[in-house]
Design an enzyme around this catalytic site. Structure first.
Site, PDB file in Angstrom:
ATOM      1  N   TYR A 104     -12.973  -0.045  -6.840  1.00  0.00           N
ATOM      2  CA  TYR A 104     -12.709   1.385  -6.749  1.00  0.00           C
ATOM      3  C   TYR A 104     -11.210   1.645  -6.682  1.00  0.00           C
ATOM      4  CZ  TYR A 104     -11.374   1.121  -1.847  1.00  0.00           C
ATOM      5  OH  TYR A 104     -10.706   0.841  -0.682  1.00  0.00           O
TER       6      TYR A 104
ATOM      7  N   CYS B 123     -13.725  -3.718   6.980  1.00  0.00           N
ATOM      8  CA  CYS B 123     -13.217  -4.102   5.668  1.00  0.00           C
ATOM      9  C   CYS B 123     -11.952  -4.916   5.884  1.00  0.00           C
ATOM     10  CB  CYS B 123     -12.963  -2.878   4.784  1.00  0.00           C
ATOM     11  SG  CYS B 123     -11.857  -1.662   5.491  1.00  0.00           S
TER      12      CYS B 123
ATOM     13  N   GLU C 236      -8.857  -1.561  -5.429  1.00  0.00           N
ATOM     14  CA  GLU C 236      -9.381  -2.841  -5.002  1.00  0.00           C
ATOM     15  C   GLU C 236     -10.609  -3.299  -5.776  1.00  0.00           C
ATOM     16  OE1 GLU C 236      -8.212  -2.461  -0.274  1.00  0.00           O
ATOM     17  OE2 GLU C 236     -10.264  -2.023  -0.876  1.00  0.00           O
TER      18      GLU C 236
ATOM     19  N   GLU D 188     -11.923  -7.523  14.343  1.00  0.00           N
ATOM     20  CA  GLU D 188     -12.022  -6.065  14.346  1.00  0.00           C
ATOM     21  C   GLU D 188     -13.123  -5.554  15.265  1.00  0.00           C
ATOM     22  OE1 GLU D 188     -12.601  -2.775  10.847  1.00  0.00           O
ATOM     23  OE2 GLU D 188     -11.255  -4.446  10.425  1.00  0.00           O
TER      24      GLU D 188
ATOM     25  N   HIS E 252       0.847  -1.196   0.000  1.00  0.00           N
ATOM     26  CA  HIS E 252       0.000   0.000   0.000  1.00  0.00           C
ATOM     27  C   HIS E 252       0.881   1.244   0.000  1.00  0.00           C
ATOM     28  CE1 HIS E 252      -3.076  -2.942   0.940  1.00  0.00           C
ATOM     29  NE2 HIS E 252      -3.975  -2.029   0.644  1.00  0.00           N
TER      30      HIS E 252
ATOM     31  N   HIS F 184      -9.008  -7.929   3.717  1.00  0.00           N
ATOM     32  CA  HIS F 184      -8.475  -8.603   2.543  1.00  0.00           C
ATOM     33  C   HIS F 184      -8.552 -10.111   2.749  1.00  0.00           C
ATOM     34  CE1 HIS F 184      -6.495  -4.646   2.705  1.00  0.00           C
ATOM     35  NE2 HIS F 184      -6.509  -4.699   1.400  1.00  0.00           N
TER      36      HIS F 184
ATOM     37  N   GLU G  48      -5.554   3.220  -2.678  1.00  0.00           N
ATOM     38  CA  GLU G  48      -6.286   1.963  -2.548  1.00  0.00           C
ATOM     39  C   GLU G  48      -6.820   1.651  -3.937  1.00  0.00           C
ATOM     40  OE1 GLU G  48      -6.453  -0.334  -0.570  1.00  0.00           O
ATOM     41  OE2 GLU G  48      -6.434   0.362   1.500  1.00  0.00           O
TER      42      GLU G  48
ATOM     43  N   TRP H  29     -14.456   5.112  -0.382  1.00  0.00           N
ATOM     44  CA  TRP H  29     -15.141   3.883  -0.772  1.00  0.00           C
ATOM     45  C   TRP H  29     -16.550   3.843  -0.175  1.00  0.00           C
ATOM     46  CZ3 TRP H  29     -10.790   3.974   2.313  1.00  0.00           C
ATOM     47  CH2 TRP H  29     -10.939   3.568   3.639  1.00  0.00           C
TER      48      TRP H  29
ATOM     49  N   HIS I 252      -5.863  -5.264  -6.213  1.00  0.00           N
ATOM     50  CA  HIS I 252      -5.904  -6.452  -5.372  1.00  0.00           C
ATOM     51  C   HIS I 252      -7.310  -6.700  -4.831  1.00  0.00           C
ATOM     52  CE1 HIS I 252      -5.109  -3.129  -2.560  1.00  0.00           C
ATOM     53  NE2 HIS I 252      -5.697  -3.863  -1.639  1.00  0.00           N
TER      54      HIS I 252
END
Length: 192
Positions: free
Chosen positions: A104, A67, A116, A87, A25, A69, A114, A161, A32
């Site tokens: 986005y 959010c 993704e 989280e 990043h 990955h 970002e 986002w 990704h």
């Protein structure tokens, strides 16, 4: 501790490799796989969070519930449940794929990008369920009405986002009415 890996994608959303999450990043972040999740209770309230102030990317912005990955080989459903637990301290939720084709690109104030393919998932929970935010990830977590969620899109402290996702979610109606988009439109790089 094992460093978290992200799944790199090509233009057809097929996995083409992996890379360390943190090191990837920057101003040239490769495309990704990621996901966003909106936790909705059965009364229709949405859990909105503020990212921790010391997060490396987009610190302090207000956004959806969580959010993350998917790890290489991890199914989307498993990745969402993992992030909800890690989280927000949410042990279980009923998951629905609502915007499987969302993608986005956004640039933070410091130039970090970002980029993704970011399927959006709704996690439905019972009202009054316990939430225990991880302070390394979440500065604040609040249950909001849908109208208040819509109002956040006009505020600069909302994540880019979030604003883009809400432009697609708002026409679907209230969060409990969002239709199940199914697993078919998910990127080839991840299973449901």
């Amino acid at each position: 501790m094992v460093e978290e890996e992200i799944v790199l994608l090509n233009a057809d959303d097929e996995a083409v490799g992996t890379a360390p999450k943190v090191a990837s990043h920057h101003s040239e972040t490769p495309y990704h796989l990621a996901f966003s999740c909106y936790v909705v209770d059965t009364d229709g309230r949405v859990l909105i969070t503020q990212r921790a102030l010391d997060k490396r990317t987009f610190p302090g912005v207000w956004t959806g519930s969580c959010c993350g990955h998917p790890a290489p080989g991890e199914k989307l459903r498993d990745a969402v449940q993992r992030r909800l637990r890690d989280e927000l301290g949410i042990g279980s939720a009923s998951l629905t794929s609502v915007l499987p084709g969302f993608r986005y690109r956004a640039v933070a104030e410091d130039g970090t990008v970002e980029h993704e393919r970011c399927p959006v998932v709704r996690a439905t929970v019972a009202p009054g369920g316990a939430v225990a935010p991880n302070p390394e990830e979440v500065e604040a977590a609040e249950w909001w009405s849908w109208d208040r969620c819509l109002e956040l899109t006009a505020r600069p402290e909302s994540s880019p986002w979030y604003r883009l996702q809400m432009a697609e979610l708002a026409p679907l109606g209230a969060p409990l009415d969002w239709p199940d988009a199914g697993a078919g439109p998910l990127p080839p790089a991840v299973g449901w």
